[in-house]
Design a protein around this motif. Structure first.
Motif, PDB file in Angstrom:
ATOM      1  N   HIS A  41      -4.113   3.201   6.679  1.00 54.19           N
ATOM      2  CA  HIS A  41      -3.958   3.620   5.424  1.00 54.19           C
ATOM      3  C   HIS A  41      -4.349   5.166   4.935  1.00 54.19           C
ATOM      4  N   TYR A  94       0.844  -1.168  -0.041  1.00 53.58           N
ATOM      5  CA  TYR A  94       0.025   0.080   0.087  1.00 53.58           C
ATOM      6  C   TYR A  94       0.837   1.204  -0.069  1.00 53.58           C
ATOM      7  N   GLU A 110     -10.269   0.998  -1.059  1.00 51.25           N
ATOM      8  CA  GLU A 110      -9.959   0.230   0.189  1.00 51.25           C
ATOM      9  C   GLU A 110     -10.739  -1.013   0.450  1.00 51.25           C
TER      10      GLU A 110
END
Length: 421
Positions: free
Chosen positions: A376, A331, A353
């Motif tokens: 994230h 990521y 996501e």
């Protein structure tokens, strides 16, 4: 108001509805995107950002919960999903309205979806897309109409399609591959037809955006070939490389669809949610430092980087469905790569996501940490090109596995926000 965690509050669905129902229109709903400033009683606006969820209908994944429900039950379930989006302080719902060359509105081009009634072509007795647009706007949500351009069926038997289905009337348009039936993207009549089918919804409804997912040419299946040799022989003049011809077919779809949307309704945006890796750097120095087994450019014939650089689309939602530290496709590697691609283009970058992985059996340990998803968003804030996030998908937004969505809301969504202009 109900408390959802130590660090924040979220409005209940009933509270949100009450707030919006007093005014009865989207203009009044906009006040919910502002919070009181200290001092003189003025309001200050929160930063615009995209906060969306996909609402998948294929296979009845998210909605309706099963085929053949009554119209009242279907409608109630749909409204509950919209209320959940409000409760989670989201501002957009990406509703799958053409999952398999069918329709969730009364289309003159394609049959009613079997995921509504259990029987393809059967009228469900109401207009799901029209209702979704109206009720989303009433709640201050954007409604993005999500289309799958080329998937015809989740099986390979044309005889199981309704007799009037275009794929039965034009079997030369189809290719069976990977256990599914697909339209052949190399046939010009197919490209025109699927655009016509999708544009019908754009023209007839006040949708905020047109949204494609990651399915263009199908994902590769070991030991199988997509049978388009005859199509290439007929239409591939000027291309010695079939892969380049295939990419051109998809580029034409994207470019032409963009032009048609803008000609019909300039305010309607066009977004695509591709597989998260364009190309690995080992394949192309412009690619990401990843070792993905699939590359959108090579395997799906989707030149996703070009679509951004050329400005053919208004937003891109790469499915960055891997955790922080996942070495083949980290990521923390892909977000900055996509930020660099989007920089200076005017195309909004929204990160897809993988909420569906959170707490799921068989997923790596990182996905069993309630804070992974929140990390994230914290990481993505480093990059001004990131205009927001979209969560797959609605079922998990409702279920909130291991409290991960609650954590996201508490950490990052203290108030509601408008989506990007």
């Amino acid at each position: 108001m109900v408390r959802i965690g130590r660090r924040g509050l979220v409005m209940t669905a009933a509270g949100a509805l009450a707030a919006f129902a007093t005014a009865g229109d989207a203009a009044a709903a906009r006040t919910a995107f502002e919070e009181p400033a200290r001092g003189a009683g003025r309001r200050r606006r929160t930063k615009r950002e995209f906060r969306g969820m996909w609402l998948a209908t294929v296979g009845n994944r998210d909605w309706p919960s099963g085929p053949g429900l009554t119209a009242d039950r279907q409608r109630a379930e749909l409204l509950a999903h919209l209320d959940t989006a409000v409760g989670r302080r989201l501002n957009a719902v990406v509703l799958q309205v053409r999952p398999t060359a069918d329709a969730l509105w009364p289309s003159p081009h394609e049959p009613w979806s079997q995921y509504l009634t259990g029987v393809q072509g059967r009228d469900p007795g109401w207009d799901p897309l029209g209702t979704a647009v109206r009720e989303a706007h009433r709640r201050g949500l954007e409604l993005h109409a999500w289309f799958n351009p080329y998937r015809v069926a989740m099986h390979t038997d044309p005889g199981r399609l309704v007799e009037s289905h275009p794929a039965r009337l034009h079997p030369e348009w189809t290719v069976a591959y990977g256990g599914k039936l697909h339209y052949d993207p190399g046939v010009p009549e197919v490209r025109r037809f699927v655009q016509d089918a999708m544009m019908d919804a754009v023209v007839r409804y006040d949708v905020d955006a047109v949204h494609f997912d990651d399915y263009f040419y199908p994902y590769p299946v070991a030991g199988q070939a997509f049978a388009d040799d005859a199509t290439f022989a007929r239409y591939g003049g000027g291309f010695s490389d079939k892969a380049a011809w295939r990419r051109d077919n998809i580029n034409r779809l994207v470019r032409e669809m963009a032009a048609r949307i803008r000609a019909a309704k300039k305010h309607v945006r066009f977004g695509i949610s591709p597989f998260g890796v364009w190309r690995n750097a080992a394949t192309d120095p412009l690619g990401s430092r990843t070792r993905a087994g699939v590359q959108a450019y090579d395997d799906l014939h989707a030149d996703t980087r070009r679509w951004v650089k050329e400005g053919w689309i208004d937003y891109i939602v790469p499915q960055v469905y891997w955790h922080m530290g996942f070495q083949p496709a980290d990521y923390a590697t892909l977000v900055p790569w996509w930020a660099e691609v989007a920089r200076g283009t005017g195309v909004d970058l929204i990160i897809g996501e993988a909420l569906y992985k959170v707490g799921a059996a068989g997923q790596p340990q990182a996905w069993h940490d309630p804070a992974e998803l929140s990390r994230h968003l914290t990481y993505a804030k480093r990059y001004p090109e990131v205009a927001g996030h979209c969560y797959f998908s609605a079922k998990e937004v409702v279920a909130d596995p291991i409290g991960a969505m609650t954590r996201v809301v508490a950490d990052h969504y203290p108030t509601r926000a408008r989506p990007p202009a």
